[in-house]
Enzyme design. Structure first.
Site, PDB file in Angstrom:
ATOM      1  CB  CYS A 176      -0.990  -0.043   1.157  1.00  0.00           C
ATOM      2  SG  CYS A 176      -2.374   1.085   0.920  1.00  0.00           S
ATOM      3  NE  ARG A 208     -10.018   6.255   2.766  1.00  0.00           N
ATOM      4  CZ  ARG A 208      -8.695   6.139   2.862  1.00  0.00           C
ATOM      5  NH1 ARG A 208      -8.138   4.957   3.012  1.00  0.00           N
ATOM      6  NH2 ARG A 208      -7.924   7.197   2.808  1.00  0.00           N
ATOM      7  CG  HIS A 250      -3.051  -3.195   4.420  1.00  0.00           C
ATOM      8  ND1 HIS A 250      -1.874  -2.546   4.665  1.00  0.00           N
ATOM      9  CD2 HIS A 250      -3.815  -2.314   3.733  1.00  0.00           C
ATOM     10  CE1 HIS A 250      -1.931  -1.318   4.160  1.00  0.00           C
ATOM     11  NE2 HIS A 250      -3.093  -1.157   3.585  1.00  0.00           N
TER      12      HIS A 250
HETATM   13  N1  GLN Z   1      -2.281   6.814   2.105  1.00  0.00           N
HETATM   14  C1  GLN Z   1      -2.446   5.903   1.061  1.00  0.00           C
HETATM   15  C2  GLN Z   1      -3.849   5.870   0.467  1.00  0.00           C
HETATM   16  O1  GLN Z   1      -4.844   6.009   1.164  1.00  0.00           O
HETATM   17  C3  GLN Z   1      -2.019   4.538   1.544  1.00  0.00           C
HETATM   18  C4  GLN Z   1      -2.907   3.966   2.609  1.00  0.00           C
HETATM   19  C5  GLN Z   1      -2.432   2.645   3.122  1.00  0.00           C
HETATM   20  O2  GLN Z   1      -1.217   2.366   3.168  1.00  0.00           O
HETATM   21  N2  GLN Z   1      -3.395   1.829   3.555  1.00  0.00           N
HETATM   22  O3  GLN Z   1      -3.948   5.696  -0.730  1.00  0.00           O
END
Ligand code: GLN
Length: 237
Positions: free
Chosen positions: A93, A127, A189
């Site tokens: 990520c 998101r 993750h």
């Molecule tokens: N900040 C980044 C995004 O939201 C990565 C988030 C994360 O590592 N879960 O795209």
């Protein structure tokens, strides 16, 4: 016996949703086979150790990425030459985004990446979030994604996996993650490797192939595969 050296980038700033578990999984899978590894945490200002076999990086919020961004970019040349030299890397990520060319956050901030992966990421108002199971050369990869950065792949990489659910890199082109040489980036993750044992062993196999050709004895992965099946079935939030 070869001891693998694993560099763990920014464990303090970049460790959301249990990504440090990927390191634990690799160490355990070695230990269960009577093999050893040395894990070196690399924080802001620390020197990257020499002769690294595996580099791991976890996820982080946009703010954490900004905090380490300048330090990260000073390592670009080192990381690129390590990648060219076949060092195994797994970036999740936020670290995946930073291995790319650049990340433009939702607020318009440009965080330069290391240019190890031919990808670019644009922050968005959308998101992409939830449990996720995707199909890869190493079977199903199971994890959890939560990101607003949308990543596009360039010609220098191929997708790590394809996703039927239409999320992954950008929610549009059915790709998830990116691969070049022994460098892997993904949005998964969870930690990913705990539920994707075949892929975990692929990383170890590649690291040993570069060094000593150690043969990896098979392990009993029944528990890991059961966890993967449960996580893959859970409805997305
Ligand atoms: N900040 C980044 C995004 O939201 C990565 C988030 C994360 O590592 N879960 O795209």
């Amino acid at each position: 016996m070869t001891t693998l050296r694993i560099a763990h980038l920014y464990p303090r700033e970049m460790n959301i949703y249990g990504d440090t578990g990927n390191l634990v999984v690799l160490l355990k899978r070695l230990e269960w086979r009577g093999l050893t590894a040395e894990a070196v945490a690399v924080g802001v200002g620390d020197t990257l150790p020499a002769d690294v076999d595996i580099v791991l990086g976890g996820g982080g919020q946009d703010a954490a990425q900004g905090d380490i961004g300048e330090d990260f970019v000073t390592r670009s040349a080192d990381l690129r030459s390590m990648a060219d030299d076949g060092v195994v890397m797994l970036a999740i990520c936020g670290a995946y985004q930073l291995l790319g060319r650049e990340f433009r956050t939702q607020t318009g901030r440009v965080i330069r990446g290391a240019g190890v992966l031919d990808i670019e990421t644009q922050g968005s108002a959308t998101r992409l979030i939830g449990n996720h199971a995707v199909d890869s050369e190493w079977g199903q990869l199971v994890g959890y994604e939560n990101h607003s950065g949308l990543t596009r792949l360039g010609d220098g990489v191929r997708a790590l996996a394809t996703t039927a659910s239409g999320r992954g890199n950008n929610g549009e082109d059915s790709t998830e993650g990116a691969v070049r040489d022994n460098v892997f980036g993904t949005y998964l993750h969870g930690p990913l490797l705990a539920k994707s044992p075949v892929f975990a062993d692929e990383l170890l196999r590649r690291a040993f192939e570069r060094r000593a050709g150690q043969v990896l004895e098979p392990l009993d992965d029944a528990l890991e595969l059961q966890a993967a099946a449960v996580a893959a079935k859970r409805p997305r939030t």
